[in-house]
Write an enzyme that holds these catalytic residues in place. Sequence first.
Site, PDB file in Angstrom:
ATOM      1  N   ALA A 179       0.890  -1.332   0.075  1.00 13.38           N
ATOM      2  CA  ALA A 179       0.114  -0.090   0.054  1.00 13.38           C
ATOM      3  C   ALA A 179       0.944   1.296   0.084  1.00 13.38           C
ATOM      4  O   ALA A 179       0.721   2.132   0.823  1.00 13.38           O
ATOM      5  CB  ALA A 179      -0.899  -0.018   1.097  1.00 13.38           C
TER       6      ALA A 179
ATOM      7  N   HIS B 178       7.191   5.698   1.145  1.00 11.51           N
ATOM      8  CA  HIS B 178       7.925   4.474   1.060  1.00 11.51           C
ATOM      9  C   HIS B 178       8.869   4.843  -0.310  1.00 11.51           C
ATOM     10  O   HIS B 178      10.111   4.548  -0.414  1.00 11.51           O
ATOM     11  CB  HIS B 178       7.183   3.372   0.331  1.00 11.51           C
ATOM     12  CG  HIS B 178       6.066   2.885   1.441  1.00 11.51           C
ATOM     13  ND1 HIS B 178       4.638   3.185   1.554  1.00 11.51           N
ATOM     14  CD2 HIS B 178       6.169   2.148   2.547  1.00 11.51           C
ATOM     15  CE1 HIS B 178       4.248   2.575   2.613  1.00 11.51           C
ATOM     16  NE2 HIS B 178       5.147   1.958   3.037  1.00 11.51           N
TER      17      HIS B 178
ATOM     18  N   GLN C 144       2.663  -8.971  13.370  1.00 10.07           N
ATOM     19  CA  GLN C 144       2.633  -7.542  14.110  1.00 10.07           C
ATOM     20  C   GLN C 144       1.524  -7.016  14.281  1.00 10.07           C
ATOM     21  O   GLN C 144       1.186  -5.937  14.757  1.00 10.07           O
ATOM     22  CB  GLN C 144       3.673  -6.770  13.376  1.00 10.07           C
ATOM     23  CG  GLN C 144       3.255  -6.184  12.062  1.00 10.07           C
ATOM     24  CD  GLN C 144       4.225  -5.497  11.363  1.00 10.07           C
ATOM     25  OE1 GLN C 144       5.339  -6.021  10.894  1.00 10.07           O
ATOM     26  NE2 GLN C 144       4.176  -4.208  11.352  1.00 10.07           N
TER      27      GLN C 144
ATOM     28  N   GLY D 251      11.259   4.529   7.792  1.00 10.31           N
ATOM     29  CA  GLY D 251      10.729   5.809   7.905  1.00 10.31           C
ATOM     30  C   GLY D 251      10.735   6.239   9.550  1.00 10.31           C
ATOM     31  O   GLY D 251      10.431   5.646  10.372  1.00 10.31           O
TER      32      GLY D 251
ATOM     33  N   LYS E 143       8.663   8.056  10.640  1.00  6.90           N
ATOM     34  CA  LYS E 143       7.095   8.258  11.013  1.00  6.90           C
ATOM     35  C   LYS E 143       7.008   7.052  12.271  1.00  6.90           C
ATOM     36  O   LYS E 143       6.279   7.395  13.076  1.00  6.90           O
ATOM     37  CB  LYS E 143       6.118   8.159   9.592  1.00  6.90           C
ATOM     38  CG  LYS E 143       4.549   8.620  10.413  1.00  6.90           C
ATOM     39  CD  LYS E 143       3.491   7.936   9.655  1.00  6.90           C
ATOM     40  CE  LYS E 143       3.568   6.640  10.329  1.00  6.90           C
ATOM     41  NZ  LYS E 143       2.449   5.762  10.057  1.00  6.90           N
TER      42      LYS E 143
ATOM     43  N   ARG F 147      -2.584   3.752   6.512  1.00 10.37           N
ATOM     44  CA  ARG F 147      -3.838   3.711   7.131  1.00 10.37           C
ATOM     45  C   ARG F 147      -4.703   4.951   6.649  1.00 10.37           C
ATOM     46  O   ARG F 147      -5.840   4.955   7.253  1.00 10.37           O
ATOM     47  CB  ARG F 147      -3.523   3.441   8.494  1.00 10.37           C
ATOM     48  CG  ARG F 147      -2.932   2.087   8.785  1.00 10.37           C
ATOM     49  CD  ARG F 147      -3.167   1.487  10.148  1.00 10.37           C
ATOM     50  NE  ARG F 147      -2.609   0.263  10.182  1.00 10.37           N
ATOM     51  CZ  ARG F 147      -1.766  -0.025  10.652  1.00 10.37           C
ATOM     52  NH1 ARG F 147      -0.534   0.514  10.933  1.00 10.37           N
ATOM     53  NH2 ARG F 147      -1.615  -1.625  11.050  1.00 10.37           N
TER      54      ARG F 147
HETATM   55  O1  PAF Z   1       6.924  -0.361   8.796  1.00 12.86           O
HETATM   56  C1  PAF Z   1       6.488  -1.422   8.228  1.00 12.86           C
HETATM   57  O2  PAF Z   1       5.843  -1.164   7.148  1.00 12.86           O
HETATM   58  C2  PAF Z   1       6.531  -2.715   8.900  1.00 12.86           C
HETATM   59  O3  PAF Z   1       6.468  -2.790  10.259  1.00 12.86           O
HETATM   60  C3  PAF Z   1       7.850  -3.428   8.446  1.00 12.86           C
HETATM   61  C4  PAF Z   1       9.136  -2.783   8.990  1.00 12.86           C
HETATM   62  C5  PAF Z   1       7.745  -3.640   6.828  1.00 12.86           C
HETATM   63  C6  PAF Z   1       7.786  -4.941   9.285  1.00 12.86           C
HETATM   64  O4  PAF Z   1       6.724  -5.514   8.624  1.00 12.86           O
END
Ligand code: PAF
Length: 277
Positions: free
Chosen positions: A32, A37, A61, A147, A149, A187
């Site tokens: 996404a 990114h 996670q 990042g 953030k 999000r």
């Molecule tokens: O920041 C993220 O998008 C995720 O927490 C990561 C570092 C790719 C781990 O899944």
Amino acid sequence: METIRQLAALRAAIAEARGRGERVALVPTMGALHAGHIALVAEARRPGTCVVASIFVNPKQFGAGEDLSRYPRKEQADLKMLAEAGCDLAWLPGVDEMYPEGFATIVSVSGVSEGLDGASRPGHFDGVATVVTKLFNQVRPDAAFFGEKDFQQLAVIRRMVLDLNLDIEVIGVPTQRDDDGLALSSRNIYLDEGERQKAVALPRALGLAAQALAKGEDVDHVLAQAHAALNAAGFEVDYVSLVDAETLGTPAEGRPRRLLAAARMGQTRLIDNMPIH
Ligand code: PAF
């Protein structure tokens, strides 16, 4: 750009890049993708560097009741963005490739992962540390880009790399923001139009608080004001905290400080943070 879904093929592609004398840079993502990114990919791109971006929505996670099932998945658009940004390899492991039957290991970083989001999202940083360790072992990068953030995530990963003697340079990239200041986040698409307008209160409240703290105003008073401003804008505040920028513990005299906040706008939990200059 080559899209790879199997570990053996990834290892072969990276061996080829190493054979050409290239360094390897990793940009881990959950897809996404947005300009935040792409800024990581832009930082990672250097002459003689093979840039690997991973896309993996990591189930470990997400806590029970969090947004794993509805987390945005946009593989084709993501791959297009990565190719246009100059990424060399897109690493898209499946859940079975990442966590095969019998997978039983958790990487847990204590201290820095315990307060703030760690307190609100139990197990979240174990999931992050576990998948990032796996990504590091799969890609074996020289450098990895994250990042700012997700400031606590960055602190957790820095601590883990130090503790485990991982020979990887961890590079934090400043938060990318929309024109009105809202931090870019995958999000943000959960916000409806009204919520999106109100959400700007988060960077505004943090910005004002960061300025007041830099001037030396009373910390408790400034944090209470930020909290009240967020409530007034319709946020349900999880925390607004001033912490040591490295340990995320209580800030001590003369140490760099960081202001962090998490707050819910409707169903959407947003985080943001700012340095205190
Ligand atoms: O920041 C993220 O998008 C995720 O927490 C990561 C570092 C790719 C781990 O899944």
